[in-house]
Write a protein that holds these residues in place. Sequence first.
Motif, PDB file in Angstrom:
ATOM      1  N   ALA A 160       0.839  -1.197   0.000  1.00 23.50           N
ATOM      2  CA  ALA A 160       0.000   0.000   0.000  1.00 23.50           C
ATOM      3  C   ALA A 160       0.877   1.251   0.000  1.00 23.50           C
ATOM      4  N   GLY A 161       0.251   2.377  -0.308  1.00 19.16           N
ATOM      5  CA  GLY A 161       0.927   3.666  -0.242  1.00 19.16           C
ATOM      6  C   GLY A 161       0.442   4.440   0.968  1.00 19.16           C
ATOM      7  N   ILE A 162       1.365   4.823   1.841  1.00 24.07           N
ATOM      8  CA  ILE A 162       1.030   5.589   3.037  1.00 24.07           C
ATOM      9  C   ILE A 162       1.347   7.061   2.772  1.00 24.07           C
ATOM     10  N   PRO A 163       0.384   7.950   2.979  1.00 21.16           N
ATOM     11  CA  PRO A 163       0.637   9.364   2.673  1.00 21.16           C
ATOM     12  C   PRO A 163       1.751   9.954   3.523  1.00 21.16           C
ATOM     13  N   LEU A 164       2.524  10.818   2.901  1.00 17.93           N
ATOM     14  CA  LEU A 164       3.599  11.527   3.587  1.00 17.93           C
ATOM     15  C   LEU A 164       3.148  12.941   3.943  1.00 17.93           C
ATOM     16  N   ALA A 165       3.828  13.536   4.900  1.00 17.25           N
ATOM     17  CA  ALA A 165       3.542  14.919   5.262  1.00 17.25           C
ATOM     18  C   ALA A 165       3.822  15.825   4.063  1.00 17.25           C
ATOM     19  N   ALA A 172       8.515  13.992  14.601  1.00 17.87           N
ATOM     20  CA  ALA A 172       8.659  15.348  14.085  1.00 17.87           C
ATOM     21  C   ALA A 172       9.072  15.335  12.616  1.00 17.87           C
ATOM     22  N   SER A 173       8.773  16.405  11.936  1.00 20.27           N
ATOM     23  CA  SER A 173       9.147  16.549  10.535  1.00 20.27           C
ATOM     24  C   SER A 173       9.776  17.925  10.353  1.00 20.27           C
ATOM     25  N   PHE A 174      10.026  18.310   9.114  1.00 21.48           N
ATOM     26  CA  PHE A 174      10.613  19.622   8.820  1.00 21.48           C
ATOM     27  C   PHE A 174       9.827  20.708   9.561  1.00 21.48           C
ATOM     28  N   PRO A 175      10.536  21.692  10.165  1.00 20.76           N
ATOM     29  CA  PRO A 175      11.971  21.995  10.068  1.00 20.76           C
ATOM     30  C   PRO A 175      12.817  21.428  11.204  1.00 20.76           C
ATOM     31  N   ALA A 176      12.320  20.447  11.951  1.00 29.38           N
ATOM     32  CA  ALA A 176      13.084  19.876  13.055  1.00 29.38           C
ATOM     33  C   ALA A 176      14.380  19.251  12.542  1.00 29.38           C
ATOM     34  N   ASP A 219      16.404  17.469  14.543  1.00 24.48           N
ATOM     35  CA  ASP A 219      16.715  16.269  15.322  1.00 24.48           C
ATOM     36  C   ASP A 219      15.647  15.198  15.123  1.00 24.48           C
ATOM     37  N   SER A 220      15.081  15.141  13.921  1.00 31.40           N
ATOM     38  CA  SER A 220      14.032  14.168  13.646  1.00 31.40           C
ATOM     39  C   SER A 220      14.551  13.071  12.725  1.00 31.40           C
ATOM     40  N   ALA A 221      13.994  11.873  12.905  1.00 29.88           N
ATOM     41  CA  ALA A 221      14.344  10.768  12.011  1.00 29.88           C
ATOM     42  C   ALA A 221      13.848  11.042  10.601  1.00 29.88           C
ATOM     43  N   ALA A 222      12.749  11.793  10.493  1.00 31.71           N
ATOM     44  CA  ALA A 222      12.156  12.045   9.179  1.00 31.71           C
ATOM     45  C   ALA A 222      13.140  12.740   8.244  1.00 31.71           C
ATOM     46  N   LEU A 223      13.937  13.673   8.773  1.00 33.52           N
ATOM     47  CA  LEU A 223      14.907  14.364   7.920  1.00 33.52           C
ATOM     48  C   LEU A 223      15.987  13.395   7.440  1.00 33.52           C
ATOM     49  N   HIS A 262      12.819   9.907   2.506  1.00 30.91           N
ATOM     50  CA  HIS A 262      11.805  10.849   2.021  1.00 30.91           C
ATOM     51  C   HIS A 262      11.933  12.232   2.649  1.00 30.91           C
ATOM     52  N   ARG A 263      12.761  12.366   3.684  1.00 32.21           N
ATOM     53  CA  ARG A 263      13.044  13.643   4.357  1.00 32.21           C
ATOM     54  C   ARG A 263      11.820  14.254   5.027  1.00 32.21           C
ATOM     55  N   ARG A 264      10.778  13.454   5.259  1.00 34.30           N
ATOM     56  CA  ARG A 264       9.594  13.950   5.950  1.00 34.30           C
ATOM     57  C   ARG A 264       8.853  12.771   6.565  1.00 34.30           C
ATOM     58  N   ALA A 265       8.105  13.077   7.614  1.00 32.41           N
ATOM     59  CA  ALA A 265       7.364  12.034   8.316  1.00 32.41           C
ATOM     60  C   ALA A 265       6.129  11.635   7.521  1.00 32.41           C
ATOM     61  N   ILE A 266       5.464  10.569   7.978  1.00 37.55           N
ATOM     62  CA  ILE A 266       4.199  10.197   7.351  1.00 37.55           C
ATOM     63  C   ILE A 266       3.153  11.252   7.695  1.00 37.55           C
ATOM     64  N   GLY A 267       2.082  11.308   6.911  1.00 41.94           N
ATOM     65  CA  GLY A 267       1.074  12.343   7.073  1.00 41.94           C
ATOM     66  C   GLY A 267       0.133  12.083   8.238  1.00 41.94           C
TER      67      GLY A 267
END
Length: 467
Positions: free
Chosen positions: A277-282, A432-436, A438-442, A446-451
């Motif tokens: 499946a496709g999970i939406p990103l932030a 956390a996502s951009f602009p953090a 210290d986040s794993a998402a960066l 994909h450089r961003r967390a899931i939505g």
Amino acid sequence: MRAGTSETVITPPAGAPTLGTIQRSTGVHDDLFARALVLNDGNQRVAIVCLDLIGMDFAMVDEIRDAIRHRTGITSILLNCSHTHSSPFTIPWSVLGWRWVAGAGKKWRDRLAPILGEMVADAEATATDCVLRVGRASVQIGLNRRFETEQGVVMKPNPAGITVPWVDVLRVDRLDGTPAAVLFSHAAHPVIIHGASKLISADFPGYAVQKLKSLFGGNVLAMFAQGCGAQINGDPLRGGFAAAEHAGSLLAEAAFQAACNSKPLGKQTFTITSVSAGIPLAPLPTRSECARVLKEAEDRLAKLWSRTFSDEQMWDLQDQIDIGGAKSQSQDDVQPMDGQPWWLTDNVLCLRDLMKKVEAGEGGALRFDAQMVRVGDEWSLLATSHELFAEYQHWFDANAPTGKKMMWAYTNGCESYIPTNEELQRDGYETASFPAMDSAALKYRHRRAIGRGAENDVIEALRSLWA
């Protein structure tokens, strides 16, 4: 039912950088292994492979599964990684660390697919008639690591936080009643070694495997699979080898109890279902937002130096730093302080990659794969990609279509954290996502967390496996 087993060493060469220290390893404390269990009910086969690795990107997973298919014809393949932090960068986390598998570590990485293909073939060649048994025992060797403060969620032990306080076991017996394999699963990050040593290690899962084999005292293959431990750290964090051995012994003793008290499955055939499946990103940030944050990071980096360093020079610089020193409280303990050369350079490279995605208008979604191996209404194994929060394992435990069950994350790909909707409302390393910074998402690809609301898509995909 027939079952076969095999194992092989997959230890990388000394000098391979590990995620736990973000430095080059100086040697090998204990070997990393891959272990295989092939089950055949007469109509279909499934290959279960457990690896002492941090994880794998989808490209690496697809390459290995193709090699196993080509060598054996098996199409149902589960590749679970223990997530030991004392192993090389084989997940697409960071830029500098990830480059190792395409550079100095490419020879080692490229050998994995053929080696694992042969290992699974060897396992199938040993297949004998067997009986499947399942069990569970209570145990907890980790603590929730998301602690909420007035300043937000920080990375520190949270004794009140959710964990998965049990070990699940699949015992595979020969017809004479002796165990051929014991597959056991628990949810906790193998970070008891982590930054305490620059030596390569399987951490507590490695100790647990060896202890469990000694408890049975015979010719048995013990295999560890990682559960949904995204926000659970093995305890104590950075405790060292003695602490990891102690935790591994506790886990092995619980797994031994579960195996000894296990019950045979009445039905010895299984069904296999899968979903992708496709999970939406932030949403992506605006170009101006990304440009501002990138410039701030580049300016901080410019204060350290004004020339460009090669990857090898970056590792040389990082090797001079004591990663076990002080940390920013808002950062995960895998991360050195902002301002250290490797970390700050990697942030800039990750932000530059994010800017490329913004300028390209990159949309898309996160690939999410899941598989279920089910034995009637008695037992099921659910395995998913990525780093799932513990709440998902509790959800499956309450909603599984079978009386007995086992659930893994870190299977067939690991490219993101998968928090719950509730946790996505909070900050912190995993959510956390951009602009953090210290986040794993960066750090992840994909450089961003899931939505927001993505939990609903995950649950829908999982439910489809037995709808």
